[in-house]
Design a protein around this motif. Structure first.
Motif, PDB file in Angstrom:
ATOM      1  N   GLU A  98       5.564   0.261   4.187  1.00 50.46           N
ATOM      2  CA  GLU A  98       6.314   0.883   5.293  1.00 50.46           C
ATOM      3  C   GLU A  98       6.545   2.368   5.004  1.00 50.46           C
ATOM      4  O   GLU A  98       6.405   3.215   5.882  1.00 50.46           O
ATOM      5  N   ALA A  99       6.888   2.684   3.757  1.00 48.91           N
ATOM      6  CA  ALA A  99       7.103   4.084   3.377  1.00 48.91           C
ATOM      7  C   ALA A  99       5.804   4.871   3.478  1.00 48.91           C
ATOM      8  O   ALA A  99       5.795   6.014   3.937  1.00 48.91           O
ATOM      9  N   ILE A 100       4.686   4.261   3.061  1.00 49.45           N
ATOM     10  CA  ILE A 100       3.382   4.929   3.175  1.00 49.45           C
ATOM     11  C   ILE A 100       3.058   5.199   4.634  1.00 49.45           C
ATOM     12  O   ILE A 100       2.589   6.279   4.997  1.00 49.45           O
ATOM     13  N   ASN A 106       8.412  -4.785  -4.116  1.00 49.71           N
ATOM     14  CA  ASN A 106       8.398  -5.196  -2.721  1.00 49.71           C
ATOM     15  C   ASN A 106       7.329  -4.381  -2.000  1.00 49.71           C
ATOM     16  O   ASN A 106       7.568  -3.250  -1.581  1.00 49.71           O
ATOM     17  N   ARG A 107       6.161  -4.935  -1.864  1.00 51.47           N
ATOM     18  CA  ARG A 107       5.031  -4.208  -1.281  1.00 51.47           C
ATOM     19  C   ARG A 107       5.268  -3.851   0.178  1.00 51.47           C
ATOM     20  O   ARG A 107       4.800  -2.828   0.648  1.00 51.47           O
ATOM     21  N   ASP A 110      -0.770   8.308  -3.894  1.00 54.43           N
ATOM     22  CA  ASP A 110       0.037   7.998  -5.077  1.00 54.43           C
ATOM     23  C   ASP A 110       1.025   6.870  -4.786  1.00 54.43           C
ATOM     24  O   ASP A 110       1.264   6.006  -5.636  1.00 54.43           O
ATOM     25  N   LEU A 111       1.584   6.873  -3.592  1.00 58.03           N
ATOM     26  CA  LEU A 111       2.506   5.802  -3.222  1.00 58.03           C
ATOM     27  C   LEU A 111       1.773   4.472  -3.127  1.00 58.03           C
ATOM     28  O   LEU A 111       2.314   3.425  -3.480  1.00 58.03           O
ATOM     29  N   PHE A 112       0.533   4.514  -2.650  1.00 54.52           N
ATOM     30  CA  PHE A 112      -0.265   3.295  -2.587  1.00 54.52           C
ATOM     31  C   PHE A 112      -0.500   2.738  -3.987  1.00 54.52           C
ATOM     32  O   PHE A 112      -0.402   1.529  -4.217  1.00 54.52           O
ATOM     33  N   LEU A 113      -0.808   3.617  -4.935  1.00 55.03           N
ATOM     34  CA  LEU A 113      -0.987   3.166  -6.316  1.00 55.03           C
ATOM     35  C   LEU A 113       0.301   2.549  -6.862  1.00 55.03           C
ATOM     36  O   LEU A 113       0.263   1.593  -7.638  1.00 55.03           O
ATOM     37  N   ALA A 114       1.431   3.078  -6.445  1.00 53.76           N
ATOM     38  CA  ALA A 114       2.710   2.524  -6.880  1.00 53.76           C
ATOM     39  C   ALA A 114       2.909   1.117  -6.321  1.00 53.76           C
ATOM     40  O   ALA A 114       3.574   0.286  -6.936  1.00 53.76           O
ATOM     41  N   SER A 115       2.321   0.833  -5.167  1.00 55.85           N
ATOM     42  CA  SER A 115       2.474  -0.494  -4.576  1.00 55.85           C
ATOM     43  C   SER A 115       1.706  -1.548  -5.353  1.00 55.85           C
ATOM     44  O   SER A 115       1.941  -2.740  -5.178  1.00 55.85           O
ATOM     45  N   LEU A 116       0.792  -1.137  -6.206  1.00 53.22           N
ATOM     46  CA  LEU A 116       0.006  -2.088  -6.988  1.00 53.22           C
ATOM     47  C   LEU A 116       0.732  -2.568  -8.235  1.00 53.22           C
ATOM     48  O   LEU A 116       0.241  -3.452  -8.929  1.00 53.22           O
ATOM     49  N   VAL A 157      12.587   6.302  -1.174  1.00 55.65           N
ATOM     50  CA  VAL A 157      12.566   4.863  -0.898  1.00 55.65           C
ATOM     51  C   VAL A 157      11.664   4.157  -1.902  1.00 55.65           C
ATOM     52  O   VAL A 157      12.027   3.133  -2.483  1.00 55.65           O
ATOM     53  N   VAL A 158      10.473   4.701  -2.111  1.00 55.56           N
ATOM     54  CA  VAL A 158       9.534   4.094  -3.054  1.00 55.56           C
ATOM     55  C   VAL A 158      10.069   4.199  -4.474  1.00 55.56           C
ATOM     56  O   VAL A 158       9.980   3.244  -5.256  1.00 55.56           O
ATOM     57  N   SER A 159      10.648   5.321  -4.820  1.00 55.86           N
ATOM     58  CA  SER A 159      11.204   5.501  -6.161  1.00 55.86           C
ATOM     59  C   SER A 159      12.311   4.481  -6.427  1.00 55.86           C
ATOM     60  O   SER A 159      12.359   3.873  -7.499  1.00 55.86           O
ATOM     61  N   ASP A 160      13.188   4.280  -5.461  1.00 54.72           N
ATOM     62  CA  ASP A 160      14.252   3.296  -5.618  1.00 54.72           C
ATOM     63  C   ASP A 160      13.683   1.889  -5.773  1.00 54.72           C
ATOM     64  O   ASP A 160      14.188   1.087  -6.567  1.00 54.72           O
ATOM     65  N   GLU A 161      12.647   1.577  -5.009  1.00 50.29           N
ATOM     66  CA  GLU A 161      12.020   0.256  -5.093  1.00 50.29           C
ATOM     67  C   GLU A 161      11.385   0.040  -6.472  1.00 50.29           C
ATOM     68  O   GLU A 161      11.496  -1.045  -7.042  1.00 50.29           O
ATOM     69  N   LEU A 162      10.763   1.060  -7.013  1.00 54.89           N
ATOM     70  CA  LEU A 162      10.157   0.934  -8.343  1.00 54.89           C
ATOM     71  C   LEU A 162      11.211   0.835  -9.432  1.00 54.89           C
ATOM     72  O   LEU A 162      11.006   0.159 -10.438  1.00 54.89           O
ATOM     73  N   ASN A 163      12.350   1.491  -9.230  1.00 56.41           N
ATOM     74  CA  ASN A 163      13.426   1.415 -10.226  1.00 56.41           C
ATOM     75  C   ASN A 163      14.084   0.038 -10.245  1.00 56.41           C
ATOM     76  O   ASN A 163      14.638  -0.363 -11.267  1.00 56.41           O
ATOM     77  N   LYS A 164      14.043  -0.673  -9.125  1.00 53.84           N
ATOM     78  CA  LYS A 164      14.585  -2.023  -9.088  1.00 53.84           C
ATOM     79  C   LYS A 164      13.829  -2.957 -10.018  1.00 53.84           C
ATOM     80  O   LYS A 164      14.409  -3.846 -10.625  1.00 53.84           O
ATOM     81  N   THR A 165      12.518  -2.764 -10.110  1.00 57.90           N
ATOM     82  CA  THR A 165      11.692  -3.661 -10.905  1.00 57.90           C
ATOM     83  C   THR A 165      11.706  -3.311 -12.386  1.00 57.90           C
ATOM     84  O   THR A 165      11.359  -4.123 -13.210  1.00 57.90           O
ATOM     85  N   ALA A 166      12.050  -2.074 -12.687  1.00 56.31           N
ATOM     86  CA  ALA A 166      11.983  -1.638 -14.101  1.00 56.31           C
ATOM     87  C   ALA A 166      13.152  -2.131 -14.902  1.00 56.31           C
ATOM     88  O   ALA A 166      14.102  -2.609 -14.553  1.00 56.31           O
TER      89      ALA A 166
END
Length: 80
Positions: free
Chosen positions: A34-36, A28-29, A17-23, A71-80
């Motif tokens: 790194e989190a994955i 910041n991939r 699921d985290l990999f799908l979030a990287s797409l 970490v991934v959630s915070d990264e995705l919230n930056k882009t939203a």
């Protein structure tokens, strides 16, 4: 407590699921990859439980997993 096999599968699903979030466009991939990597590094820790403190060991494992997901959630919230 869940069996080790189920816990390993859950961690693998979370990594997928985290990999799908990287797409997602504009994230910041490198941070997500790194989190994955850190999430997948938890799998060998499941097989080598510390004797005497099993409950605390798995509690720490879950905390580490939640930290990487955050970490991934915070990264995705930056882009939203």
């Amino acid at each position: 407590m869940a069996s080790r096999r189920k816990l390993k599968k859950q961690i693998s699903y979370i990594a997928g699921d985290l990999f799908l979030a990287s797409l997602v466009e504009g994230v910041n991939r490198e941070a997500i990859v790194e989190a994955i990597h850190n999430v997948l590094a938890l799998i060998p820790r499941i097989s080598h439980t510390q004797p005497g403190n099993v409950k605390g060991y798995y509690k720490k494992l879950h905390e580490d997993l939640n930290k990487e997901i955050q970490v991934v959630s915070d990264e995705l919230n930056k882009t939203a």
